[in-house]
Write an enzyme that holds these catalytic residues in place. Structure first.
Site, short mmCIF file in Angstrom:
data_model
loop_
_atom_site.label_atom_id
_atom_site.label_comp_id
_atom_site.label_asym_id
_atom_site.label_seq_id
_atom_site.Cartn_x
_atom_site.Cartn_y
_atom_site.Cartn_z
N CYS A 1 -16.89 0.51 0.05
CA CYS A 1 -18.07 -0.22 -0.39
C CYS A 1 -17.71 -1.68 -0.63
CB CYS A 1 -18.57 0.42 -1.68
SG CYS A 1 -20.11 -0.29 -2.22
N GLN B 1 2.42 7.16 1.59
CA GLN B 1 1.89 8.52 1.74
C GLN B 1 2.94 9.52 2.17
OE1 GLN B 1 -1.01 9.78 0.91
NE2 GLN B 1 -2.03 7.87 0.38
N1 PLP Z 1 -0.32 2.03 0.93
C1 PLP Z 1 -0.85 3.24 1.17
C2 PLP Z 1 -0.63 3.88 2.51
C3 PLP Z 1 -1.60 3.89 0.19
O1 PLP Z 1 -2.13 5.08 0.46
C4 PLP Z 1 -1.78 3.25 -1.06
C5 PLP Z 1 -2.62 3.89 -2.11
O2 PLP Z 1 -3.78 4.15 -1.95
C6 PLP Z 1 -1.20 1.99 -1.27
C7 PLP Z 1 -0.48 1.42 -0.26
C8 PLP Z 1 -1.35 1.29 -2.59
O3 PLP Z 1 -0.55 1.95 -3.55
P1 PLP Z 1 -0.54 1.59 -5.10
O4 PLP Z 1 -1.66 2.36 -5.70
O5 PLP Z 1 0.79 2.08 -5.61
O6 PLP Z 1 -0.67 0.13 -5.23
#
Ligand code: PLP
Length: 380
Positions: free
Chosen positions: A326, A181
């Site tokens: 969910c 993020q």
């Molecule tokens: N880690 C965090 C903090 C995320 O916000 C996300 C995505 O939602 C992920 C990991 C997973 O990322 P990816 O969609 O590239 O697998």
């Protein structure tokens, strides 16, 4: 006529930059060779993969050779955690993480528990921060790795990665941070943080879906990979390289590098405007994690006694999210907000608004009006 979309769900995914799309197109048409092929076309493509890797390295202030491409953050996290657990540096068998991590980390840790790895889930305080004294109390010479995210995906709350890393290294443990993020929202200097692994994903900062990766210090060279096969990515991640996506990732890293300061300032201004107006109009609302350092683009606002799922549907063209999940048709309150001490009702009443460099002031004004309007309908 339906109202235009006001997209405030950029923590879920972002719009791909037009110049990123244009950079990618040739690699799906005339430049289609396999980057591992030694003929002319393969060599041309491989050169562009190398350039993209350099752009990723530049964004994080690391050497390009320490970047490994994966299909995204989930795969990168699985690769590092499972790799570390299999390697068990000197018989170490404990991983320390925290209760508010993303499911990619928490579910991988749960799986590793079934394989005999001890996992410590540190709690967080009301602002979403782990207590470094608690970390010190748990860490020992049995600790293999600490995995703490840089910025939380629901609240934007930032952890003190530099000091956590110091503690990890004092005990001979490795440090990984899921920066999915944070990338593109704030400058990340891996050398300064001194972490061993950093995870990223292009679709969270205006790149394509299905590409991301990790930085790893040379200390990881003995880790077994998650994917075995043709030995691409120096054996760390087999599989034919997704060249178009890699080149797109390189371009969005280049864009982030040049725009980060300017974007951070303008997004913070809009985020603050959104928060101030909502809190003024709805005095019973409050911001989750407000009194600590947060990303510029995420705000998580609790509207007590409101059902966020209904709120989201009624907001209609204003696209926002909540953190509830969910599982087998049972809706569960956000594990992040619960860990911060919210009761079920407040956790179910919380909404995440996440902005991007494409968010305009006009959109924020319209979103505020819509939130006020829907809230008064739901509250009467
Ligand atoms: N880690 C965090 C903090 C995320 O916000 C996300 C995505 O939602 C992920 C990991 C997973 O990322 P990816 O969609 O590239 O697998």
């Amino acid at each position: 006529m339906s109202s235009p979309i006001i997209y405030l769900d950029n923590a879920a995914t972002t719009k791909v930059d037009q110049d990123v799309i244009e950079t990618m197109i040739p690699y799906m048409s005339e430049l289609y060779a396999n980057a591992s092929s030694s003929h002319l076309l393969g060599t041309m493509v491989n050169k562009e993969v190398k350039t993209a890797r350099e752009k990723v390295g530049k964004l994080f202030n690391v050497e390009a050779r320490d970047i490994t491409f994966t299909s995204g953050a989930t795969e990168a996290i699985n690769t590092i955690l499972k790799g570390a657990a299999t390697f068990r540096n000197g018989g170490r068998n404990q991983i320390i993480t925290c209760e508010t991590e993303h499911a990619a980390t928490l579910e991988t840790c749960k799986y590793l528990e079934t394989m005999g790895v001890e996992i410590i889930y540190l709690p967080v305080n009301a602002y979403g921060i782990i207590d470094l004294e608690q970390l010190k109390a748990h860490i020992s010479d049995r600790t293999l790795l600490i995995s703490i995210m840089l910025a939380n995906n629901e609240t934007g709350v930032l952890q003190d990665i530099k000091n956590i890393t110091k503690i990890a290294h004092e005990h001979g443990a490795l440090m990984m941070s899921d920066a999915t993020q944070a990338v593109g929202k704030l400058a990340i200097d891996v050398e300064d943080l001194d972490i061993d692994f950093l995870v990223f994903s292009a679709h969270k900062f205006h790149g394509p879906k299905g590409i991301g990766g990790f930085y790893s210090k040379s200390s990881s060279k003995n880790f077994p990979p998650l994917l075995h096969g043709g030995g691409q990515e120096k054996g760390k991640r087999s599989g034919t390289l997704n060249v178009a996506n890699i080149v797109g990732l390189g371009k969005c890293c280049e864009n982030a590098f040049s725009q980060i300061k300017k974007n951070e300032e303008s997004i913070t201004k809009l985020r603050d405007m959104l928060e101030d107006e909502i809190l003024r109009a709805i005095p019973e609302s409050y911001i989750n994690g407000e009194k600590t350092k947060r990303l510029c683009n995420i705000t998580n606002i609790c509207f007590p006694k409101i059902d966020a799922d209904i709120f989201i549907k009624m907001l209609n063209n204003v696209c926002v999210s909540n953190g509830s999940a969910c599982h087998s048709s049972v809706i569960e309150a956000s594990h992040v907000l619960k860990a911060m001490g919210l009761n079920d009702s407040d956790a179910f009443g919380s909404l995440r608004f996440s902005l991007s460099k494409y968010t305009t002031e006009e959109e924020i004004h319209k979103a505020i009006e819509k939130v006020k309007q829907v809230y008064s309908l739901l509250n009467n």
